[in-house]
Design a protein around this motif. Sequence first.
Motif, PDB file in Angstrom:
ATOM      1  N   CYS A 142       0.821  -1.206   0.000  1.00 40.91           N
ATOM      2  CA  CYS A 142       0.000   0.000   0.000  1.00 40.91           C
ATOM      3  C   CYS A 142       0.857   1.258   0.000  1.00 40.91           C
ATOM      4  N   PHE A 148      -2.237   5.322  11.677  1.00 44.19           N
ATOM      5  CA  PHE A 148      -2.413   4.213  12.633  1.00 44.19           C
ATOM      6  C   PHE A 148      -1.969   2.866  12.069  1.00 44.19           C
ATOM      7  N   CYS A 149      -1.564   2.827  10.794  1.00 47.15           N
ATOM      8  CA  CYS A 149      -1.472   1.544  10.106  1.00 47.15           C
ATOM      9  C   CYS A 149      -0.047   1.032   9.904  1.00 47.15           C
ATOM     10  N   PRO A 152       1.812  -0.827   5.556  1.00 48.94           N
ATOM     11  CA  PRO A 152       2.865  -0.463   4.595  1.00 48.94           C
ATOM     12  C   PRO A 152       4.258  -0.917   5.054  1.00 48.94           C
ATOM     13  N   GLN A 186      -4.881  -4.423  -0.529  1.00 54.82           N
ATOM     14  CA  GLN A 186      -4.888  -3.409   0.522  1.00 54.82           C
ATOM     15  C   GLN A 186      -5.639  -2.175   0.046  1.00 54.82           C
TER      16      GLN A 186
HETATM   17  S1  SF4 Z   1      -3.490  -0.747   4.316  1.00 57.79           S
HETATM   18 FE1  SF4 Z   1      -5.312   0.534   4.468  1.00 57.79          FE
HETATM   19  S2  SF4 Z   1      -5.230   1.544   6.431  1.00 57.79           S
HETATM   20 FE2  SF4 Z   1      -3.182   0.737   5.975  1.00 57.79          FE
HETATM   21  S3  SF4 Z   1      -2.057   2.452   5.027  1.00 57.79           S
HETATM   22 FE3  SF4 Z   1      -3.008   1.254   3.394  1.00 57.79          FE
HETATM   23  S4  SF4 Z   1      -4.999   2.192   3.036  1.00 57.79           S
HETATM   24 FE4  SF4 Z   1      -4.240   2.940   4.982  1.00 57.79          FE
END
Ligand code: SF4
Length: 431
Positions: A142, A148-149, A152, A186
């Motif tokens: 991604c 929060f993720c 990546p 993703q």
């Molecule tokens: S996987 Fe989803 S939540 Fe995580 S950075 Fe990518 S778009 Fe954002």
Amino acid sequence: MKIGVISLGCPKNLVDTEVLLGKLNASNAQFVSNLEDADVILINTCGFIDAAKEESINTILEATKLKENSDKKIVVTGCLVERYKNELEKEIPEVDMFIDLKQEFQIPEKIGLQPKLKKPLYQNRILTTPKHTAYLKISEGCDHTCAFCAIPNIRGKHRSRPIDELVEEAKILADQGVKEINIVSQDTSFYGIDIYGKPMLWELINKIEKIDEIKWIRLYYLYPTTVNEDFIKNIRDSEKVVKYFEMPVQHSEDKILKDMMRGYRKRKIQQILEWKEKHIPDAAIRTSVIVGFPTETEKDFENMKEFIKNAKFDWLGVFEYSHEEGTPAFEKYEDIIPKEEKIRRKNEILNVQEKITEEKNRQLIGKEVEILIDGFSEEWENLPIGRIYRSAYEIDGITYVETTEPLRAGDFIKAKIKDVVDVVDTVAYLE
Ligand code: SF4
């Protein structure tokens, strides 16, 4: 060699497991469902938030208990290993191999097998879903940087798989009896931009639609910034894309969407909902939100609750904010909102959504719908169960079918909805 496989986490991880099963199968491995009988226990982990990490570690520890006083080998791969390989090797020495994602598909060779693959890797998948429905993973990684993720960091940058490769895989799935293709990644609406320089999801879909056996195509993991009015119109005009999409919005309040680095604001979500009402009013949307993000005030939360009341999503999941090292939010904020408060907020949102989901299901009563039969209910005298276009496999509500007709999994039938049970499920009958 007897192999017991456990797959945790999301449908994308499940596709990886299915690819691995295909390669192990081409190595004459024998699969066992009882781990006691396994020579090798293979665990494909999830590791993106606390709850998932906990489940993965508990599963590994359970497997190590089975290993005691035996020659069993334990092999662990997946996102948890990608994030914490060194720590895991120190903490759980009973595990024979921790394999990171880059080497995941070399596991058969690493456990001493010689796979004889006749076709490209993805074309050997062994499906773990019912034979009429399958996931198609169209890309990896991604390019977004949501605060929060951790994904990546785990899965890397967005890498679309070539259209021809995906169409070939879809054809093979169709030859195996698949009728419903679930498109996952993703970031599905970003598909193709990296390798074709422009969004190519609909070009891919148009090609898959030409496969006769495929009846339904379902879209997951859309990202609001790449969903415009034409996208919604394409769903309307598509012959096989069901009137359903999953699009996590994560929050509704501009301040929080900014702090979450989501790249859009409340107005964009409202626009998508307006386009949906205008072009595909009967479509169903699944979304998910996060409660307890460090900068979320009680007011922000109340505003989001109000937004959800009015937005009337069909299905909605709620995640408690998980403070993940390596993410922008971890660097910038303290995880100041107490666990109990996160749980309170989550439950309040779920209560609001429950009423909406039930109301939406009640609006189906008396309507004739097309149902894809998935199997038979264990608890309800073997009653056929299935899904209408509004429900994704194993995620949304199911439909029980009252009939004496001999039905099989994979059948499409027309039936009339007569009732709603337990808020999320419906009952239908054949006229
Ligand atoms: S996987 Fe989803 S939540 Fe995580 S950075 Fe990518 S778009 Fe954002």
